[in-house]
Design an enzyme around this catalytic site. Sequence first.
Site, mmCIF file in Angstrom:
data_model
loop_
_atom_site.group_PDB
_atom_site.id
_atom_site.type_symbol
_atom_site.label_atom_id
_atom_site.label_comp_id
_atom_site.label_asym_id
_atom_site.label_seq_id
_atom_site.Cartn_x
_atom_site.Cartn_y
_atom_site.Cartn_z
ATOM 1 N N ASP A 33 55.080 94.713 -32.287
ATOM 2 C CA ASP A 33 54.170 95.296 -31.286
ATOM 3 C C ASP A 33 53.426 96.483 -31.872
ATOM 4 O OD1 ASP A 33 55.286 93.448 -29.684
ATOM 5 O OD2 ASP A 33 56.182 94.848 -28.244
ATOM 6 N N GLU A 115 57.688 105.677 -14.072
ATOM 7 C CA GLU A 115 58.636 104.559 -14.022
ATOM 8 C C GLU A 115 58.714 103.875 -15.378
ATOM 9 O OE1 GLU A 115 56.650 102.808 -10.644
ATOM 10 O OE2 GLU A 115 55.890 101.173 -11.866
ATOM 11 N N LYS A 117 58.412 101.139 -18.292
ATOM 12 C CA LYS A 117 57.516 100.025 -18.633
ATOM 13 C C LYS A 117 58.409 98.918 -19.182
ATOM 14 C CE LYS A 117 53.216 98.900 -20.946
ATOM 15 N NZ LYS A 117 53.570 97.575 -21.411
ATOM 16 N N ASP A 119 59.900 95.572 -20.623
ATOM 17 C CA ASP A 119 59.389 94.736 -21.696
ATOM 18 C C ASP A 119 59.665 93.273 -21.358
ATOM 19 O OD1 ASP A 119 58.059 94.388 -23.982
ATOM 20 O OD2 ASP A 119 59.672 94.983 -25.320
ATOM 21 N N TYR A 225 57.051 95.990 -9.018
ATOM 22 C CA TYR A 225 56.509 97.350 -9.126
ATOM 23 C C TYR A 225 55.112 97.555 -8.543
ATOM 24 C CZ TYR A 225 54.920 95.206 -13.557
ATOM 25 O OH TYR A 225 54.402 94.370 -14.507
ATOM 26 N N LYS A 315 53.787 105.003 -24.682
ATOM 27 C CA LYS A 315 54.575 104.077 -25.502
ATOM 28 C C LYS A 315 55.548 104.869 -26.366
ATOM 29 C CE LYS A 315 53.041 99.708 -25.246
ATOM 30 N NZ LYS A 315 52.729 98.997 -26.435
ATOM 31 N N CYS A 409 83.062 104.103 -59.748
ATOM 32 C CA CYS A 409 82.481 105.205 -58.978
ATOM 33 C C CYS A 409 81.190 105.679 -59.664
ATOM 34 C CB CYS A 409 83.491 106.347 -58.904
ATOM 35 S SG CYS A 409 82.788 107.880 -58.285
ATOM 36 N N CYS A 412 82.227 109.542 -61.197
ATOM 37 C CA CYS A 412 83.205 109.813 -62.254
ATOM 38 C C CYS A 412 83.561 108.559 -63.046
ATOM 39 C CB CYS A 412 84.461 110.428 -61.662
ATOM 40 S SG CYS A 412 85.389 109.275 -60.660
ATOM 41 N N CYS A 427 87.255 105.650 -54.188
ATOM 42 C CA CYS A 427 87.277 106.140 -55.557
ATOM 43 C C CYS A 427 88.687 106.670 -55.782
ATOM 44 C CB CYS A 427 86.243 107.259 -55.721
ATOM 45 S SG CYS A 427 86.504 108.222 -57.204
ATOM 46 N N CYS A 432 87.491 113.496 -58.832
ATOM 47 C CA CYS A 432 86.084 113.071 -58.925
ATOM 48 C C CYS A 432 85.186 114.179 -58.360
ATOM 49 C CB CYS A 432 85.915 111.785 -58.123
ATOM 50 S SG CYS A 432 84.207 111.367 -57.803
HETATM 51 S S1 IVH Z 1 51.596 98.468 -13.532
HETATM 52 C C1 IVH Z 1 47.365 97.493 -12.606
HETATM 53 N N1 IVH Z 1 54.086 99.076 -13.989
HETATM 54 O O1 IVH Z 1 52.705 96.366 -18.650
HETATM 55 C C2 IVH Z 1 48.702 97.986 -13.017
HETATM 56 N N2 IVH Z 1 53.047 97.487 -15.405
HETATM 57 O O2 IVH Z 1 50.335 96.788 -20.340
HETATM 58 C C3 IVH Z 1 49.268 97.242 -14.117
HETATM 59 N N3 IVH Z 1 54.520 96.582 -17.130
HETATM 60 O O3 IVH Z 1 50.813 93.685 -17.456
HETATM 61 C C4 IVH Z 1 50.685 97.088 -14.108
HETATM 62 N N4 IVH Z 1 56.306 97.709 -16.558
HETATM 63 O O4 IVH Z 1 53.355 93.434 -17.697
HETATM 64 C C5 IVH Z 1 53.037 98.340 -14.355
HETATM 65 N N5 IVH Z 1 56.318 99.688 -14.260
HETATM 66 C C6 IVH Z 1 55.269 98.964 -14.629
HETATM 67 C C7 IVH Z 1 55.322 98.069 -15.715
HETATM 68 C C8 IVH Z 1 54.188 97.355 -16.078
HETATM 69 C C9 IVH Z 1 55.814 96.813 -17.382
HETATM 70 C C10 IVH Z 1 53.674 95.670 -17.922
HETATM 71 C C11 IVH Z 1 52.948 94.645 -17.130
HETATM 72 C C12 IVH Z 1 51.512 94.869 -17.434
HETATM 73 C C13 IVH Z 1 51.575 95.536 -18.750
HETATM 74 C C14 IVH Z 1 50.351 96.335 -19.043
#
Ligand code: IVH
Length: 675
Positions: A33, A115, A117, A119, A225, A315, A409, A412, A427, A432
């Site tokens: 990524d 919040e 993000k 994956d 979310y 990120k 070693c 020594c 050793c 040593c």
């Molecule tokens: S909000 C319009 N909240 O991140 C708002 N996205 O890079 C867009 N994602 O497509 C989404 N956790 O797959 C939001 N707490 C979170 C998220 C989240 C993961 C992902 C989601 C989105 C991507 C954008």
Amino acid sequence: MSKEAILRMEELRAIIKEHNVAYYENDAPTISDEQWDSLMSELKELEHQFPDAKQPDSPTETIGTPASKIFSPVNHSVPMMSLDNAFEMKEVEQWTKKAQRKLENEDIINELVCELKFDGLAISVRYEEGNLVQAATRGDGSVGEDVTHNVLTIADIPHKIDGAPPVLEVRGEVYLRISEFEKLNAEAEKNDAKKYVNPRNAAAGSLRQKNAHIAAQRNLSFWAYQLGEVVDGPALTSHFETLEYLQSLGLPVNKNAKRVPNNMDSIEKCINDFKERKSEYDYEFDGIVIKVDSLDLQEKLGTTAKAPRWAIAYKMPPEEQVTTLLNIEISIGAAGSATPFARLEPVFVGGVTVSTATLHNQDQIKEKDVRPGDKVIVRRAGEVIPEVVGPVLEDRPPGLPKWEFPKNCPSCKSKLERPPGEARHRCTNHSCPRQVRGRVEHFSQRTAMDIEHLGEQTVDLFVTHALIEDVGDLYFLDFDRIKTFEGFGVTSVDNLRNSINLSKSRPLGNLIFGLSIPHVGRTNADLLASEFGPMEKIMQTTLTELEEAEGLGPVIASSVYEYFRTPKNLEIVEKLKLAGVNFVGPVDEGLEKVLDGKSIVVTGTLENFTRDEAADAIKKRGGKSPGSVSGKTDAVVLGDNPGGSKISKAEQLGIPILNEEEFNHLLETGEVGSS
Ligand code: IVH
């Protein structure tokens, strides 16, 4: 306009599009990524410099890839957007300022929501009259793929929602728990099938299956979310209320979302809290999303073609990177243990530049089959020490020889031996120079004899000039000779002499810990001191007595027993005695012995004490602080991130569990109970 730049932009567009297909359509990325992010940043920068050369179909302008043809297309009534990224706090700050400027100071952004993000894979789930009617992937943001059949197999997602408005679109992330991912890959290994590279790709691969049985077996999970299209829904005013609403409908909402005031200190604190706890969660997140809380302000801020202006994704630095394994070398520890480690082409991972990583022992290297010259994956999560995960086999140069554990070693040249039943080599030469250096450094460290002004280089110098062969020699240094060394003026020699003299009165536990007795750590050293001290008595304690001591165990007991029966070690102890080093016990500060005979176990991180300080405080009051809970434990002090088994054991045995405040009260009064 530079021709080179135009060509590079064309090249970048093509490369990124190719990687987008590998990632979004085939769920099998070929770069990390972070590498993708850096290609995108480069393209964005060039487009910024040469706006005329920017193409409308540039990946910087589009989301994901067009939906694949295998699934029926679904038009998103409300587009599913992407998020802009920030890689540093400074960029988060710029985003808050830009958003505020856009609102022209008429409306003030007072509150944000932070919040995780997640994956995974974004989906939109549509309910009509409370029934799940359709679920779709994000696709290119306007058209996604119909994956209803698979989403119906996700236990977290209700098929029916009582009290839902006539139309309700729930947006969120489908993901695979780390434990499920590990199970899946273990199964793949057993069947000689292809393993998934990470939980995200496994989740995406599972969701984009034609056959719903496969998705059903994968135990996918979901976090909600956002809302998409809603008809006749409740009047919500903030994002946080939206999350509460989703939760009230029985949808899974991650409990870590936090409302914070719009200032950098609060945002940073929140981000750091999330990062610190990362290893506790059974799911992955690759960043933190910061959203403007007020829905009214969100609407006023609007979106760009690709992403909302009311949110940003911070990120986190990558936790895994690929680099070259330059060599495998051996480090020799204080007790002679020979530990192989990787010398790496420096790489930025987990927020630091890493150029060495432990490889633990011969068996681990064999299992991972890493060879000097390999490209290897290096991982550094949180504050833990970096490790080499394994080689990138596709990139292995042909004919690269297997690595063999050296016979001698590196310092020594005496034989390295691997005692039967042990994972580590040693050793065998007690004199040593590396061992001596290691033992002297261990002896003088803060948690042992705490000798200031005796840095690594000084130790090195003294060992090289044969001024010290063991820690006992520290108390008989030839300072007249030292004065003749370069860089040793009168003051620095005096400082060193004073700090060595001061160290003579350290508590007995510190001295025992400082001796580098194999397997004896800080806690057990204190236990030996309090249980069997003074020194002369410890030296005479029988093997059975040691074995019977609570918390020691047979390995440590025999190691201690052996140590005091080895002539070379007895010589050291004799020197220490002659020098007048404290052999008697803890230096008494005159504290009341309110914990006399009590056994208090500390687990987890306390706010105002390190683990050593907590144990010290207990001991100074006459108590003991063993490392494990047993029937003899009087109380367990519980901090953050405790070791799991201690608490469950305490609960089973009905032992009182104290918080830090109650611990303070205990130290003052010796009473178990709140202040
Ligand atoms: S909000 C319009 N909240 O991140 C708002 N996205 O890079 C867009 N994602 O497509 C989404 N956790 O797959 C939001 N707490 C979170 C998220 C989240 C993961 C992902 C989601 C989105 C991507 C954008």
